[in-house]
Design an enzyme around this catalytic site. Structure first.
Site, PDB file in Angstrom:
ATOM      1  N   HIS A  62       0.830  -1.207   0.000  1.00 53.13           N
ATOM      2  CA  HIS A  62       0.000   0.000   0.000  1.00 53.13           C
ATOM      3  C   HIS A  62       0.870   1.265   0.000  1.00 53.13           C
ATOM      4  CE1 HIS A  62      -4.042   1.753   1.615  1.00 53.13           C
ATOM      5  NE2 HIS A  62      -3.355   2.690   1.005  1.00 53.13           N
TER       6      HIS A  62
ATOM      7  N   ASP B  67      -8.604   2.679  -3.382  1.00 51.36           N
ATOM      8  CA  ASP B  67      -8.130   3.265  -2.122  1.00 51.36           C
ATOM      9  C   ASP B  67      -8.116   4.789  -2.124  1.00 51.36           C
ATOM     10  OD1 ASP B  67      -6.941   2.950   0.579  1.00 51.36           O
ATOM     11  OD2 ASP B  67      -5.402   4.155  -0.370  1.00 51.36           O
TER      12      ASP B  67
ATOM     13  N   HIS C  65     -10.790  -0.121   0.879  1.00 52.22           N
ATOM     14  CA  HIS C  65     -10.673   0.995   1.818  1.00 52.22           C
ATOM     15  C   HIS C  65     -12.042   1.092   2.490  1.00 52.22           C
ATOM     16  CE1 HIS C  65      -9.593   5.340   2.857  1.00 52.22           C
ATOM     17  NE2 HIS C  65     -10.897   5.305   3.042  1.00 52.22           N
TER      18      HIS C  65
ATOM     19  N   HIS D 116      -5.586  -0.999   5.833  1.00 49.97           N
ATOM     20  CA  HIS D 116      -5.453  -0.211   7.078  1.00 49.97           C
ATOM     21  C   HIS D 116      -6.583  -0.375   8.115  1.00 49.97           C
ATOM     22  CE1 HIS D 116      -7.880   2.355   4.513  1.00 49.97           C
ATOM     23  NE2 HIS D 116      -6.866   2.835   3.850  1.00 49.97           N
TER      24      HIS D 116
ATOM     25  N   ASN E 260      -6.318   9.047   7.223  1.00 54.22           N
ATOM     26  CA  ASN E 260      -7.521   8.282   6.911  1.00 54.22           C
ATOM     27  C   ASN E 260      -7.149   6.814   6.787  1.00 54.22           C
ATOM     28  OD1 ASN E 260      -9.619   6.924   5.645  1.00 54.22           O
ATOM     29  ND2 ASN E 260     -10.000   8.500   4.126  1.00 54.22           N
TER      30      ASN E 260
ATOM     31  N   ASP F 270       0.836   2.603   3.761  1.00 50.43           N
ATOM     32  CA  ASP F 270      -0.056   3.691   3.329  1.00 50.43           C
ATOM     33  C   ASP F 270       0.730   5.007   3.185  1.00 50.43           C
ATOM     34  OD1 ASP F 270      -2.262   5.062   2.450  1.00 50.43           O
ATOM     35  OD2 ASP F 270      -3.359   5.010   4.345  1.00 50.43           O
TER      36      ASP F 270
ATOM     37  N   HIS G 210       2.344  14.423   0.760  1.00 46.94           N
ATOM     38  CA  HIS G 210       1.597  15.645   0.452  1.00 46.94           C
ATOM     39  C   HIS G 210       2.543  16.831   0.538  1.00 46.94           C
ATOM     40  CE1 HIS G 210      -2.424  13.970   0.360  1.00 46.94           C
ATOM     41  NE2 HIS G 210      -2.180  13.325   1.484  1.00 46.94           N
TER      42      HIS G 210
ATOM     43  N   PHE H 147      -5.470  14.424   4.240  1.00 45.47           N
ATOM     44  CA  PHE H 147      -5.265  13.224   5.048  1.00 45.47           C
ATOM     45  C   PHE H 147      -3.998  12.511   4.559  1.00 45.47           C
ATOM     46  CE2 PHE H 147      -9.909  13.747   5.266  1.00 45.47           C
ATOM     47  CZ  PHE H 147     -10.167  13.494   6.604  1.00 45.47           C
TER      48      PHE H 147
HETATM   49 ZN    ZN Z   1      -7.002   4.043   2.206  1.00 44.25          ZN
END
Ligand code: ZN
Length: 438
Positions: free
Chosen positions: A52, A146, A173, A226, A272, A299, A303, A317
């Site tokens: 992920h 996702d 997700h 997750h 998230n 995950d 950003h 998120f």
């Molecule tokens: Zn996700």
């Protein structure tokens, strides 16, 4: 090129020499003129595999690219990553997934396995070209929207039936959209106190409960992304006891951090699914230790600075995680006695490779197998800083924290990508990777 990893400690605690030549493990006695890496005090793990990762290319190159994300992965000890589909254009056609896979191949730091979108444009309305992506050169096996939940039960059921025909898996997700409208953090007294819209646990648990039943009906493989609540663990445990083909992942941050981090309104902790209660963290650790949760997945969600320095409600998120994942697993699972290093090898390498049907990880560190290996110094500690982040974004929740463990070397298909704790030059990695492929 040949390499001798001398006197390393294997996952089971025994010591050995590992020989590498022409991309595969060979008997150390067969090597001549090898580069020697002193493995004294170092633990050898099979190359780590992330199920992920958000690489952001195409479309969001200001956050990350296949190259920068591959470098972050190698620095964290990874040799393969699954690149999530929420790019622009979305990875919902054979053309886009082939482009992402071939960028990974050219750069050579890690194997990039694209994840295909379940629905066109992640819009949740019509199934994407699942079969074409599976048959493409990228040979996609993991499908996910996702970032968004496949909340339409009919579409989810059809997707499960479709991926079953080629042994694929749908990675969900789990977020019921109506229950999480405007949600900002875990639903709790703290959320009320902070004036932030709560994100109820049942929004995750209800989707997982529905999906394990759909997977049972379809006889297909379901993977839950997750998992973040104790209630989700209960549902997965129930499903596995009934023989349903479900696997589940937990992120490093959900193994360590709690909702209390939100109290400073520092959006580095906005993620998230949200950070939950201490009881959830304890349940997730126990579930990873007893196998109810199969794997750790990062995950990794890069950003740009401006989207995380905004007020909490406006901020994006997500957290970067590739470079810190192994340290957090050591800290939360190994140093607490919940998991040994053989367990780490399972949850961060062989099990995610098996779920994603990534070849080359089923006989880890064995003579004849592809030479994917990570050398870690578990006794090292570091104050985690931006200098340890090797991707394009710095939105890590761990900056300034003391973390155990350090990746000393990473070898992908016989090519060193990290040596002496430093990433190697991109041109050298690309050229050696090409030579190794012939
Ligand atoms: Zn996700």
């Amino acid at each position: 090129m040949s390499i001798l990893l001398s006197g390393v400690t294997l996952p089971d605690g025994s010591r050995a020499d590992l020989g590498i030549r022409d991309g595969v493990f060979v008997a150390p006695g067969d090597l001549t003129g090898a580069t020697v890496i002193d493995g004294d005090g170092l633990r050898a793990l099979p190359g780590l595999v992330d199920l992920h990762t958000h690489l952001r290319e195409p479309g969001f190159e200001q956050s990350e690219t296949v190259l920068t994300g591959s470098r972050a992965a190698a620095a964290g000890g990874f040799t393969a990553v699954h690149a999530m589909a929420n790019t622009s254009p979305v990875q919902d056609t054979a053309g886009v997934v082939e482009q992402v896979a071939s960028l990974g191949e050219q750069h050579g730091y890690v194997t990039v396995r694209p994840v295909g979108a379940v629905t066109i444009g992640l819009a949740g309305e019509r199934l994407s070209e699942i079969g074409a992506m599976a048959r493409s050169r990228a040979a996609v096996r993991v499908f996910s929207d996702d970032g968004k939940c496949v909340h339409d039960a009919l579409l989810m059921r059809r997707a499960l039936e479709y991926v079953k025909t080629f042994d694929g898996v749908v990675a969900q997700h789990a977020q019921e959209p109506r229950l999480t409208e405007g949600a900002q953090m875990n639903e709790s007294a703290l959320a009320s106190e902070l004036g932030l819209v709560g994100w109820p646990a049942v929004a995750e648990e209800a989707i997982i409960a529905r999906d394990v039943l759909l997977a049972q009906g379809a006889g297909a493989r379901l993977h839950v992304c997750h998992v973040s609540t104790a209630g989700s663990v209960d549902v997965v445990r129930w499903a596995k006891a009934r023989g349903i083909a479900v696997t589940a992942e937990v992120t490093p941050h959900h193994l360590l951090l709690t909702e209390d981090e939100a109290s400073g309104y520092d959006a580095r902790f906005k993620v998230n699914p949200p950070l939950r209660r201490r009881e959830d963290v304890e349940a997730l650790r126990a579930a990873l230790a007893d196998g109810t949760i199969d794997i750790v997945a990062t995950d990794h969600a890069p950003h740009p600075v401006e989207s995380k320095e905004a007020a909490w409600a406006e901020a994006s998120f997500g957290m970067v995680g590739l470079e810190s994942a192994l340290s957090i697993v050591q800290h939360t699972m190994v140093d607490t006695g919940l998991l040994d290093w053989a367990g780490v090898a399972r949850v961060l390498s062989t099990a995610p490779a098996a779920i994603g049907r990534v070849t080359g990880y089923d006989a880890p560190l064995a003579v004849g197998a592809p030479a994917h290996v990570t050398l870690v110094d578990p006794a090292a500690t570091r104050t985690f800083g931006v200098e340890h982040l090797r991707g394009r974004s710095v939105n890590s929740p761990y900056l300034g924290r003391e973390l155990p463990g350090r990746v000393v070397a990473t070898v992908h298909r016989g090519v060193p990508t990290v040596l002496d704790g430093e990433l190697r030059d991109p041109d050298a990695v690309a050229a050696e990777g090409e030579a190794a492929r012939g």
